[in-house]
Design a protein around this motif. Structure first.
Motif, PDB file in Angstrom:
ATOM      1  N   ILE A  65      -2.313  -3.352   7.748  1.00  0.00           N
ATOM      2  CA  ILE A  65      -2.300  -2.669   6.455  1.00  0.00           C
ATOM      3  C   ILE A  65      -2.442  -1.192   6.798  1.00  0.00           C
ATOM      4  CG2 ILE A  65      -3.593  -2.317   4.311  1.00  0.00           C
ATOM      5  CD1 ILE A  65      -4.491  -5.240   4.454  1.00  0.00           C
ATOM      6  N   VAL A  66      -1.436  -0.397   6.476  1.00  0.00           N
ATOM      7  CA  VAL A  66      -1.488   1.011   6.893  1.00  0.00           C
ATOM      8  C   VAL A  66      -2.531   1.771   6.075  1.00  0.00           C
ATOM      9  CG1 VAL A  66       0.847   1.080   7.844  1.00  0.00           C
ATOM     10  CG2 VAL A  66       0.505   1.543   5.406  1.00  0.00           C
ATOM     11  N   ALA A  67      -2.992   2.889   6.617  1.00  0.00           N
ATOM     12  CA  ALA A  67      -4.127   3.615   6.029  1.00  0.00           C
ATOM     13  C   ALA A  67      -3.875   4.055   4.591  1.00  0.00           C
ATOM     14  CB  ALA A  67      -4.450   4.834   6.888  1.00  0.00           C
ATOM     15  N   ASN A  68      -2.612   4.319   4.279  1.00  0.00           N
ATOM     16  CA  ASN A  68      -2.282   4.827   2.942  1.00  0.00           C
ATOM     17  C   ASN A  68      -1.955   3.687   1.966  1.00  0.00           C
ATOM     18  OD1 ASN A  68      -0.056   4.910   5.044  1.00  0.00           O
ATOM     19  ND2 ASN A  68       1.148   4.831   3.163  1.00  0.00           N
ATOM     20  N   ALA A  69      -2.468   2.493   2.221  1.00  0.00           N
ATOM     21  CA  ALA A  69      -2.103   1.328   1.390  1.00  0.00           C
ATOM     22  C   ALA A  69      -2.552   1.478  -0.066  1.00  0.00           C
ATOM     23  CB  ALA A  69      -2.704   0.066   1.987  1.00  0.00           C
ATOM     24  N   GLN A  70      -1.865   0.753  -0.936  1.00  0.00           N
ATOM     25  CA  GLN A  70      -2.174   0.747  -2.372  1.00  0.00           C
ATOM     26  C   GLN A  70      -3.376  -0.160  -2.662  1.00  0.00           C
ATOM     27  OE1 GLN A  70      -0.470   2.154  -4.998  1.00  0.00           O
ATOM     28  NE2 GLN A  70       1.013   3.176  -3.654  1.00  0.00           N
ATOM     29  N   ASP A  71      -4.031   0.139  -3.790  1.00  0.00           N
ATOM     30  CA  ASP A  71      -5.217  -0.630  -4.202  1.00  0.00           C
ATOM     31  C   ASP A  71      -4.965  -2.133  -4.226  1.00  0.00           C
ATOM     32  OD1 ASP A  71      -6.584   1.635  -4.506  1.00  0.00           O
ATOM     33  OD2 ASP A  71      -6.386   1.737  -6.704  1.00  0.00           O
ATOM     34  N   GLU A  72      -3.801  -2.528  -4.760  1.00  0.00           N
ATOM     35  CA  GLU A  72      -3.578  -3.971  -4.946  1.00  0.00           C
ATOM     36  C   GLU A  72      -3.616  -4.731  -3.618  1.00  0.00           C
ATOM     37  OE1 GLU A  72      -0.596  -2.066  -6.441  1.00  0.00           O
ATOM     38  OE2 GLU A  72       0.795  -2.359  -4.787  1.00  0.00           O
ATOM     39  N   LEU A  73      -3.160  -4.094  -2.532  1.00  0.00           N
ATOM     40  CA  LEU A  73      -3.190  -4.758  -1.218  1.00  0.00           C
ATOM     41  C   LEU A  73      -4.609  -4.708  -0.634  1.00  0.00           C
ATOM     42  CD1 LEU A  73      -1.838  -6.142   1.196  1.00  0.00           C
ATOM     43  CD2 LEU A  73      -1.087  -3.903   2.001  1.00  0.00           C
ATOM     44  N   LEU A  74      -5.260  -3.583  -0.783  1.00  0.00           N
ATOM     45  CA  LEU A  74      -6.634  -3.450  -0.270  1.00  0.00           C
ATOM     46  C   LEU A  74      -7.574  -4.405  -1.008  1.00  0.00           C
ATOM     47  CD1 LEU A  74      -6.719   0.428   0.093  1.00  0.00           C
ATOM     48  CD2 LEU A  74      -6.663  -1.262   1.954  1.00  0.00           C
ATOM     49  N   GLN A  75      -7.351  -4.528  -2.319  1.00  0.00           N
ATOM     50  CA  GLN A  75      -8.171  -5.434  -3.121  1.00  0.00           C
ATOM     51  C   GLN A  75      -7.963  -6.872  -2.669  1.00  0.00           C
ATOM     52  OE1 GLN A  75     -10.483  -4.311  -5.365  1.00  0.00           O
ATOM     53  NE2 GLN A  75     -11.131  -6.447  -5.137  1.00  0.00           N
ATOM     54  N   TRP A  76      -6.709  -7.242  -2.450  1.00  0.00           N
ATOM     55  CA  TRP A  76      -6.405  -8.586  -1.965  1.00  0.00           C
ATOM     56  C   TRP A  76      -7.133  -8.837  -0.635  1.00  0.00           C
ATOM     57  CZ3 TRP A  76      -4.127  -9.810   2.710  1.00  0.00           C
ATOM     58  CH2 TRP A  76      -3.867 -11.182   2.911  1.00  0.00           C
ATOM     59  N   HIS A  77      -7.067  -7.848   0.253  1.00  0.00           N
ATOM     60  CA  HIS A  77      -7.709  -7.983   1.566  1.00  0.00           C
ATOM     61  C   HIS A  77      -9.222  -8.154   1.399  1.00  0.00           C
ATOM     62  CE1 HIS A  77      -9.336  -6.353   5.468  1.00  0.00           C
ATOM     63  NE2 HIS A  77      -8.508  -7.280   5.893  1.00  0.00           N
ATOM     64  N   ALA A  78      -9.793  -7.357   0.490  1.00  0.00           N
ATOM     65  CA  ALA A  78     -11.241  -7.436   0.260  1.00  0.00           C
ATOM     66  C   ALA A  78     -11.628  -8.814  -0.296  1.00  0.00           C
ATOM     67  CB  ALA A  78     -11.675  -6.336  -0.699  1.00  0.00           C
ATOM     68  N   ASP A  79     -10.757  -9.400  -1.098  1.00  0.00           N
ATOM     69  CA  ASP A  79     -11.041 -10.700  -1.720  1.00  0.00           C
ATOM     70  C   ASP A  79     -10.897 -11.880  -0.765  1.00  0.00           C
ATOM     71  OD1 ASP A  79     -11.458  -9.372  -4.054  1.00  0.00           O
ATOM     72  OD2 ASP A  79      -9.494  -9.858  -4.940  1.00  0.00           O
ATOM     73  N   GLN A  80     -10.271 -11.669   0.375  1.00  0.00           N
ATOM     74  CA  GLN A  80     -10.063 -12.780   1.315  1.00  0.00           C
ATOM     75  C   GLN A  80     -11.378 -13.171   1.972  1.00  0.00           C
ATOM     76  OE1 GLN A  80      -6.962 -14.349   1.511  1.00  0.00           O
ATOM     77  NE2 GLN A  80      -6.905 -12.939  -0.225  1.00  0.00           N
TER      78      GLN A  80
END
Ligand code: GLC
Ligand code: MG
Length: 424
Positions: free
Chosen positions: A215-230
């Motif tokens: 996940i690149v550093a400039n990723a969007q919230d929706e991807l970061l949120q998904w990652h956090a929820d895993q």
């Protein structure tokens, strides 16, 4: 054609804001030099983008993007192979099951959804713009209506604006699984796979079996949120601290996918010093092409000193008795012609100026000779040019990659012609 063996490394990357940084092209050039010199001869580069074929072509004209082995377009609803972009119709057959585009359009009309531009509406992708604030109530309503019509669909929300409606068998994850299955059936399962993304439509990529992910550093919230929820082990996913393609290189280092240092990040070796170069292989041929072009760029930009050693590397990398058929028709001896380069040191300093190689491919002709072909791209204030090049390289242990240039044949790529004055 893309590499036809079992890839040592398969990189599957999104384009916008992942491979491509719209603010800065250096990281893309760094990745490109690494890929062409170390991977293109035995690995496979796959792009997986939401863009349609039209918008994919547009991007290729705008930024120094390598030609991929495989392009998965329209958010995992179309797959194309090789330079010729031959479409996979077997995949289309799978997508047709349970899909009814007209039904999606009816629902869109009922809900008064705002369509994206025409080029992004595809046979198996209907795309809208939905603002973040509205998405929370629009998505469930749309789901309810599509389900009521008996459709087998999926909704994907990306970048806080784009909403795609796709058949359930489409999407970046499904398309990659389809591709991996196909490669495996052909005895071409990749040794390692790295998926790369920044936004919502990339989420599926990280769920494919046996892949590393970045996940690149400039990723969007929706991807970061998904990652956090895993929950559970997420060690196969690396969250980079660098943007876009620089984050991909960083992930290659993190997962120890080697080589992972771009030729643009180290100084090009100028001589073999004490030892002789090892016997060249396909990798050495690609490395020689990338390094020679890079050195030329660095010489013209004045990024390297005008040392005798650097100039000798450029001059004696070309055999004394070599020939070059120039794109403007004349045949010259490049070993002698290169003397004009001496005075041009630093002539591009501070200007927009890059040279890069694409589609580097080689074949061994005899024990000590190789035929290589590549596209030499040059971007400067004067525009974008491309020279299609074929060359004969001969083994010579006294040179850094164990090779030197004997014969060079160049032609312009139509639409990207330069002028004789621009040579160098
Ligand atoms: C690209 C496509 C667009 C799509 C988006 C997200 O921007 O052009 O149609 O909605 O990706 O997948
Ligand atoms: Mg993206």
């Amino acid at each position: 054609m893309e590499f036809m063996g079992a890839p040592r490394l398969l990189i599957v990357s999104d384009l916008d804001h992942t491979m491509v940084d719209h603010k800065d092209q250096l990281s893309l050039l760094r990745f490109g030099a690494l890929w062409e010199s170390e991977f293109n001869h035995d690995s496979l580069l796959v792009y997986s983008t939401g863009r349609s074929p039209t918008m994919f072509s547009d991007l290729r004209r705008e930024v120094p993007l390598l030609t991929p082995g495989i392009a998965i377009l329209a958010c995992g609803s179309e797959i194309f192979y090789g330079d010729t972009m031959t479409q996979d119709f077997g995949f289309i057959d799978e997508l047709n099951k349970g899909w009814n585009r007209a039904a999606v359009e009816e629902v869109a009309a009922e809900m008064n959804l705002k369509y994206q531009c025409d080029s992004e509406q595809r046979p198996h992708k209907v795309s809208f713009h939905v603002r973040k604030e509205e998405s929370a109530h629009i998505m469930p309503m749309l789901r309810e209506k599509l389900t009521a019509k008996g459709l087998d669909y999926k909704l994907i929300y990306s970048g806080g604006l784009d909403l795609d409606v796709l058949p359930r068998a489409a999407g970046k994850g499904q398309a990659l699984s389809y591709l991996l299955k196909k490669l495996k059936a052909e005895g071409r399962a990749p040794q390692q796979t790295l998926v790369c993304g920044d936004s919502g439509n990339d989420i599926e990529l990280f769920g494919v079996d046996n892949v590393y992910g970045v996940i690149v550093a400039n990723a969007q919230d929706e991807l970061l949120q998904w990652h956090a929820d895993q929950l559970g082990d997420k060690s196969h996913i690396f969250v980079a601290t660098e943007r876009c393609a620089a984050g991909i290189i960083q992930a290659m280092q993190h997962f120890n996918l080697r080589p992972n240092v771009s030729p643009r990040d180290i100084s090009v070796p100028l001589s073999v010093h004490d030892k002789l170069a090892p016997k060249p292989d396909g990798g050495a041929v690609s490395r020689e092409v990338v390094e020679y072009l890079l050195l030329t760029e660095q010489w013209l930009r004045g990024d390297i000193d005008a040392s005798e050693e650097a100039f000798r590397r450029l001059k004696f990398g070309l055999a004394k008795e070599s020939n070059r058929v120039c794109p403007w028709g004349v045949i010259e001896n490049p070993h002698e012609e290169i003397d004009t380069l001496r005075a041009q040191h630093g002539s591009q300093k501070g200007k927009l100026f890059y040279i890069w190689a694409d589609r580097v491919r080689s074949i061994k002709l005899s024990d000590d000779s190789w035929l290589v072909r590549f596209d030499k791209w040059e971007r400067s204030d004067a525009g974008l040019t491309c020279v299609l090049t074929s060359a004969l390289l001969q083994a010579n242990a006294e040179f850094p990659n164990g090779l030197y240039w004997r014969l060079i044949h160049e032609t312009w790529l139509k639409g990207y012609e330069g002028s004789a004055a621009l040579k160098g």
